[in-house]
Design an enzyme around this catalytic site. Structure first.
Site, short mmCIF file in Angstrom:
data_model
loop_
_atom_site.label_atom_id
_atom_site.label_comp_id
_atom_site.label_asym_id
_atom_site.label_seq_id
_atom_site.Cartn_x
_atom_site.Cartn_y
_atom_site.Cartn_z
N ASP A 36 -37.07 58.23 -31.20
CA ASP A 36 -38.26 57.37 -31.23
C ASP A 36 -38.13 56.40 -32.42
O ASP A 36 -37.98 56.86 -33.56
CB ASP A 36 -39.51 58.26 -31.39
CG ASP A 36 -40.81 57.46 -31.44
OD1 ASP A 36 -40.76 56.21 -31.55
OD2 ASP A 36 -41.87 58.09 -31.37
N GLU B 175 -21.78 54.92 -57.07
CA GLU B 175 -21.38 56.19 -56.47
C GLU B 175 -20.14 55.97 -55.63
O GLU B 175 -19.36 56.88 -55.42
CB GLU B 175 -22.53 56.73 -55.60
CG GLU B 175 -22.26 58.07 -54.93
CD GLU B 175 -21.55 57.97 -53.57
OE1 GLU B 175 -21.20 59.01 -53.02
OE2 GLU B 175 -21.33 56.86 -53.06
N CYS C 191 -27.08 58.35 -57.63
CA CYS C 191 -27.93 57.16 -57.67
C CYS C 191 -28.51 56.86 -59.05
O CYS C 191 -29.27 55.90 -59.21
CB CYS C 191 -29.08 57.30 -56.66
SG CYS C 191 -28.53 57.66 -55.01
N THR D 183 -30.39 56.28 -42.76
CA THR D 183 -30.74 55.93 -44.15
C THR D 183 -29.57 55.28 -44.89
O THR D 183 -29.62 55.10 -46.09
CB THR D 183 -31.19 57.17 -44.96
OG1 THR D 183 -30.06 58.01 -45.23
CG2 THR D 183 -32.26 57.96 -44.23
N SER E 166 -32.37 67.76 -51.08
CA SER E 166 -32.33 66.58 -51.96
C SER E 166 -33.74 66.04 -52.22
O SER E 166 -34.04 65.56 -53.32
CB SER E 166 -31.42 65.49 -51.39
OG SER E 166 -32.01 64.83 -50.29
N HIS F 189 -37.27 55.65 -57.25
CA HIS F 189 -35.99 55.57 -56.54
C HIS F 189 -36.24 55.73 -55.05
O HIS F 189 -37.00 56.61 -54.63
CB HIS F 189 -35.05 56.66 -57.06
CG HIS F 189 -33.82 56.82 -56.22
ND1 HIS F 189 -33.00 55.76 -55.92
CD2 HIS F 189 -33.29 57.90 -55.59
CE1 HIS F 189 -32.01 56.20 -55.16
NE2 HIS F 189 -32.16 57.49 -54.93
N ASN G 27 -30.32 52.25 -47.95
CA ASN G 27 -30.04 52.87 -49.24
C ASN G 27 -28.92 52.11 -49.96
O ASN G 27 -27.88 51.82 -49.38
CB ASN G 27 -29.64 54.34 -49.05
CG ASN G 27 -29.77 55.15 -50.33
OD1 ASN G 27 -30.03 54.60 -51.39
ND2 ASN G 27 -29.58 56.45 -50.23
N1 COA Z 1 -43.12 58.75 -35.72
C1 COA Z 1 -43.42 58.78 -37.04
N2 COA Z 1 -42.87 59.67 -37.92
C2 COA Z 1 -41.94 60.53 -37.44
C3 COA Z 1 -41.58 60.54 -36.08
C4 COA Z 1 -42.21 59.60 -35.20
N3 COA Z 1 -41.91 59.53 -33.91
N4 COA Z 1 -40.65 61.49 -35.91
C5 COA Z 1 -40.44 62.08 -37.10
N5 COA Z 1 -41.22 61.49 -38.04
C6 COA Z 1 -41.29 61.78 -39.47
C7 COA Z 1 -41.28 63.27 -39.77
O1 COA Z 1 -42.58 63.82 -39.60
C8 COA Z 1 -40.83 63.26 -41.23
O2 COA Z 1 -41.93 62.91 -42.05
P1 COA Z 1 -42.27 63.76 -43.37
O3 COA Z 1 -41.17 63.49 -44.33
O4 COA Z 1 -43.58 63.22 -43.79
O5 COA Z 1 -42.32 65.20 -42.97
C9 COA Z 1 -39.84 62.10 -41.26
O6 COA Z 1 -40.08 61.33 -40.10
C10 COA Z 1 -38.37 62.54 -41.27
O7 COA Z 1 -38.12 63.36 -40.17
P2 COA Z 1 -37.54 64.86 -40.33
O8 COA Z 1 -37.29 65.40 -38.96
O9 COA Z 1 -38.37 65.65 -41.26
O10 COA Z 1 -36.19 64.67 -41.11
P3 COA Z 1 -34.71 64.38 -40.61
O11 COA Z 1 -34.08 65.62 -40.10
O12 COA Z 1 -34.66 63.20 -39.73
O13 COA Z 1 -33.98 64.02 -41.99
C11 COA Z 1 -33.68 63.13 -44.19
C12 COA Z 1 -34.55 63.11 -42.92
C13 COA Z 1 -34.27 62.23 -45.21
C14 COA Z 1 -33.59 64.55 -44.72
C15 COA Z 1 -32.26 62.65 -43.77
O14 COA Z 1 -32.35 61.33 -43.32
C16 COA Z 1 -31.27 62.69 -44.89
O15 COA Z 1 -30.60 63.71 -45.11
N6 COA Z 1 -31.08 61.57 -45.65
C17 COA Z 1 -30.11 61.45 -46.71
C18 COA Z 1 -30.52 62.16 -47.99
C19 COA Z 1 -31.58 61.47 -48.75
O16 COA Z 1 -31.80 60.30 -48.62
N7 COA Z 1 -32.27 62.24 -49.61
C20 COA Z 1 -33.36 61.73 -50.41
C21 COA Z 1 -33.46 62.27 -51.79
S1 COA Z 1 -32.18 61.67 -52.85
#
Ligand code: COA
Length: 384
Positions: free
Chosen positions: A31, A81, A113, A154, A203, A235, A274
């Site tokens: 989605d 990085e 970062c 990301t 993370s 950040h 990012n």
């Molecule tokens: N409409 C709106 N929001 C939606 C959605 C939809 N259709 N589907 C999912 N979401 C939201 C989820 O509710 C979640 O929100 P929340 O954070 O408020 O709980 C968000 O989107 C992310 O979805 P989720 O399923 O929880 O995570 P993911 O498995 O897609 O992974 C990360 C997200 C960030 C963990 C992943 O992208 C990642 O590993 N990124 C790299 C690491 C990083 O950037 N870390 C940050 C700290 S340095």
């Protein structure tokens, strides 16, 4: 009476291509609101094969040199990085491309970062000892995860360069900071891997834990009360993360902090993706460019680098900052990116790590001021 030192100029650059995350969502059966709302990302910058951290970093720095000249720069610090050599710093390559004086030191700093903030602190110290000198800091990164993972949307690429000087035209950086280091395996990149290894959920927790610990240190050291911070720059590995950090800051300090205090800082990162070390400073670039009411206001910065190091610091915006904005230039760089399909992006993704084993010539394909032109005798070649 201590001297005012801080950010005198700041400039952003990014890669030559852009992928619309709606296209990635369609191709991966997700989605699109998950990316747009859940992660807070609209697009990601994608580097061409002739681009890397050096070409983006030098492109970010060039307008600063055009505005202020090169003569006072005696230090170039390159934070990244995504290093392109295990020994020689990206700073030395950028120094050559930018035509900086020979009488200049050049070095690279690394801590996921976070490193650009360490570079900035070192720069402030150098200028405090020698106020007639300036230090050029370049933060430049390409965020690359494996395809078909939760982290893929990301990704991104970008660079921010800034000049640290006495009597700064943009932001005076205040001396009191809060710091925190903890050994966490939330994100890292082994020497033999072109993509980062990440435990995404860990993370996020490590970032928020670092924030509370660094805030406590900031207050213990005499840092200002939360009520005296009027804007926040968190950040942003993806911009929704700024919302999480902001909420944690409000909870931890027992205050109400409205979204309007940080929201403007996400404008560039939503489109760039990012940019690791550059992302915090891309947040500052957006604040300076789009918030008309910053004069004399204090910004609180949360710098986080996985692994992990966190630093909280503050800066006070100058009265005349609006005269030195780079809105039009940055818009041109973002709008000038060439859109790519998911297929093309995936091909660029796998082609991004060029082996040094054999000589190779990389044709110019993007229209930035600097290009990576290939490998000769195992050494990377660049052209202005
Ligand atoms: N409409 C709106 N929001 C939606 C959605 C939809 N259709 N589907 C999912 N979401 C939201 C989820 O509710 C979640 O929100 P929340 O954070 O408020 O709980 C968000 O989107 C992310 O979805 P989720 O399923 O929880 O995570 P993911 O498995 O897609 O992974 C990360 C997200 C960030 C963990 C992943 O992208 C990642 O590993 N990124 C790299 C690491 C990083 O950037 N870390 C940050 C700290 S340095």
């Amino acid at each position: 009476m201590s001297m005012r030192i801080g950010i005198h100029d700041l400039s952003l650059a990014t890669a030559g291509y852009v992928l619309d995350l709606n296209d990635l969502a369609a191709a991966t059966g997700v989605d699109p609101d998950k990316f747009r709302i859940g992660l807070g990302q609209d697009q990601m910058s994608v580097p061409g094969l002739d681009e890397d951290i050096v070409t983006m970093g030098a492109a970010a720095a060039l307008p600063i040199l055009e505005r202020h000249g090169r003569d006072s720069i005696r230090t170039l610090m390159f934070a990244t990085e995504s290093g392109i050599d295990q020994s020689k710093s990206a700073a030395v390559f950028a120094h050559a491309l930018l035509g900086l004086p020979d009488t200049c030191r050049a070095v690279e700093l690394k801590q996921a970062c976070y490193a650009a903030t360490a570079a900035m602190q070192a720069a402030l110290g150098i200028v405090a000892r020698n106020p007639e000198e300036t230090v050029l800091v370049i933060a430049s990164d390409i965020a690359r995860y494996e395809v078909d993972t939760a982290a893929e949307p990301t990704q991104g690429a970008g660079a921010v360069a800034f000049l640290i000087a006495a009597d700064p035209a943009l932001v005076e950086i205040e001396p009191i900071v809060g710091v925190h280091t903890a050994d966490v395996s939330d994100f890292w990149r082994p020497n033999d891997s072109a993509t980062a290894v990440v435990d995404g959920k860990l993370s996020i927790d490590a970032y928020l834990d670092g924030l509370t610990a660094a805030w406590d240190d900031f207050r213990a050291r005499g840092g200002v009360d939360i009520a005296e911070i009027e804007r926040f720059c968190h950040h942003q590995p993806f911009t929704r993360m700024a919302a999480k950090a902001h909420r944690r800051m409000a909870e931890h300090t027992g205050t109400e902090l409205g979204v309007e205090l940080y929201e403007t800082s996400t404008v560039y990162n939503r489109r760039m993706g990012n940019s690791y070390t550059a992302s915090l400073y891309a947040g500052l670039a957006a604040l300076l460019d789009f918030d008309d009411d910053l004069a004399g206001r204090r910004i609180g910065f949360v710098s986080y680098g996985s692994g992990s190091v966190t630093e909280i610091f503050t800066g006070v915006v100058s009265a005349e900052y609006r005269e030195f904005r780079r809105q039009a230039e940055t818009a041109a760089r973002l709008d000038g990116r060439v859109p790519v399909s998911v297929e093309r992006y995936r091909a660029l993704h796998s082609g991004g790590a060029v082996s040094s084993a054999a000589d190779v010539e990389i044709p110019v394909e993007t229209d930035g001021p600097f290009h990576f032109t290939g490998i000769r005798h195992r050494a990377r070649q660049y052209r202005a």
